[in-house]
Design an enzyme around this catalytic site. Structure first.
Site, PDB file in Angstrom:
ATOM      1  CG  PHE A 141      -1.846   1.258   1.147  1.00  0.00           C
ATOM      2  CD1 PHE A 141      -2.987   1.223   0.373  1.00  0.00           C
ATOM      3  CD2 PHE A 141      -1.543   2.422   1.824  1.00  0.00           C
ATOM      4  CE1 PHE A 141      -3.823   2.340   0.278  1.00  0.00           C
ATOM      5  CE2 PHE A 141      -2.366   3.536   1.735  1.00  0.00           C
ATOM      6  CZ  PHE A 141      -3.508   3.492   0.961  1.00  0.00           C
ATOM      7  CG  ASP A 226       6.089   3.763   1.492  1.00  0.00           C
ATOM      8  OD1 ASP A 226       6.080   4.507   2.494  1.00  0.00           O
ATOM      9  OD2 ASP A 226       5.098   3.609   0.762  1.00  0.00           O
ATOM     10  CE  LYS A 255       0.089   6.947   6.539  1.00  0.00           C
ATOM     11  NZ  LYS A 255      -1.133   7.687   6.181  1.00  0.00           N
TER      12      LYS A 255
END
Length: 401
Positions: A141, A226, A255
């Protein structure tokens, strides 16, 4: 109709239904706790998918944002501003890298990483035009833009959004043999999550990341990590790659880099890699804006102390010890994770992940399900030990009811 019901009905009527939130409407939050419009408090066991590693309204981050709000918030990249150089310099140092390309959201940073790898492949490695390939893992994801869903294996993310962007090869996560076979002379990068978050906090086999690092180095391929969810303290280290002593060629961050205050993301790499860009080839009006840099600088300063990494380690040990005990009850089929981050697979006889999440909501704990049977547990790193214990007790209460 309650205030909660009225607000949810209005949202359902006037917003696209691209999310299925739990039936709670948050009004205020502080630390690891949130309060809804009815005045009921909830323990946050999700932390904004790790965007809130430092909790809600951390005083240092709020102060940094307020101070910058009174000075200047946006210049665009048409002009320099006085927070940009420090942000790029200090983030590069935190990562052990040389250069930073700031963006806003996590998926923007992933898109930037893909573009960077392709341009590096053509300019530096010598791959023929339009032939560059990026290898990714199944179950990944990395976001939901058109390009990123093109290499997703999640039917919900892909269905009805084609045609898809070419140039990607998908191999099973954790399968080194498949990874080795996928690398060709046209491969410019391997893009991996060190721990797959949305898939259910999937930790790869021991030694996998290290082996991928060695393989990519041998084949002159960039290793892109990532770390949007796994990075910046969540797993007990600044980066999840550190658990295997791995330093990738490129970090993708987001984030928690914005401290839960605003979206801040970045690609961090060497001068050789990020140096391929020339003016006009890539950019963002808001990327690296003064407000983002001010908050990001405070996040970096907080991470330098090691305090949050230490808390994630210590509280993570407690979390996984207690979850392992629960797993022994037979009501949980698996527990995975690292640091203050776990995926709990619920036995179907107990209910779906959604049902468990709704029952926890009734008990004052907020989590979110993924992939049907999995509940994700990821409280802010500032959560108090007794609150963490209480939240775990509520989970056991739901599972044993």
């Amino acid at each position: 109709m309650t205030t909660t019901e009225a607000l949810i009905a209005a949202a359902d009527a006037h917003s696209a239904h691209n999310y299925h939130p739990l039936p709670v409407v948050i009004a205020t939050a502080d630390g690891a706790w949130m309060t809804d419009v009815e005045g009921r408090r909830y323990l946050d066991f999700l932390a904004g998918y790790s965007a809130l590693n430092f909790g809600h309204g951390h005083p240092r981050l709020v102060a940094a944002a307020k101070a910058q709000l009174e000075r200047v918030t946006l210049t665009s990249r048409a002009f320099h501003h006085d927070r940009f150089a420090a942000f790029c310099t200090e983030l590069a140092e935190l990562c052990g890298m040389e250069m930073v390309l700031p963006m806003n959201t996590g998926v923007e940073a992933v898109e930037t990483a893909v573009k960077t790898a392709r341009k590096w492949g053509y300019r530096v490695k010598g791959v023929l035009a339009e032939m560059a390939k990026v290898v990714v893992a199944s179950g990944n994801f990395h976001g939901r833009t058109t390009t990123v869903i093109s290499f997703s294996t999640d039917p919900e993310a892909r269905a009805d959004f084609g045609p898809y962007t070419p140039g990607f090869e998908i191999v099973p996560y954790g399968d080194l043999t498949a990874m080795r076979a996928a690398l060709t002379d046209n491969t410019v990068a391997v893009l991996l999550e060190p721990i797959q978050g949305e898939s259910g906090v999937i930790v790869p086999p021991a030694g996998y990341l290290r082996a991928v690092r060695e393989l990519t180095r041998e084949r002159d391929v960039l290793f892109i990590a990532d770390e949007i969810q796994s990075g910046l303290g969540r797993t007990g280290r600044t980066f999840a790659c550190e658990h295997e002593g791995v330093v990738p060629d490129m970090y993708v961050l987001g984030k928690a880099l914005g401290g839960g205050v605003l979206p801040v993301s970045a690609v961090v790499s060497s001068a050789e890699v990020l140096g391929v860009f020339r003016p006009g080839e890539h950019g963002s009006t808001f990327g690296g804006n003064p407000l983002a840099c001010a908050v990001g600088l405070e996040v970096i300063a907080m991470l330098r102390t090691g305090e949050f990494q230490e808390r994630a380690t210590e509280l993570g040990d407690l979390l996984h010890r207690r979850l392992t005990e629960i797993a022994g009850s037979g009501r949980v089929t698996a527990v995975r994770g690292r640091g203050l981050w776990a995926g709990v697979d619920v036995d179907p006889g107990v209910g779906s992940g959604r049902v468990v999440s709704e029952r926890l909501l009734e008990r004052g704990v907020l989590v979110k399900d993924t992939h049907g049977a999995t509940v994700r547990v990821a409280p802010p790193l500032v959560v108090e030990e007794e609150d963490l214990e209480w939240g775990i007790e509520q989970l056991w209460g739901v599972l044993s009811a």
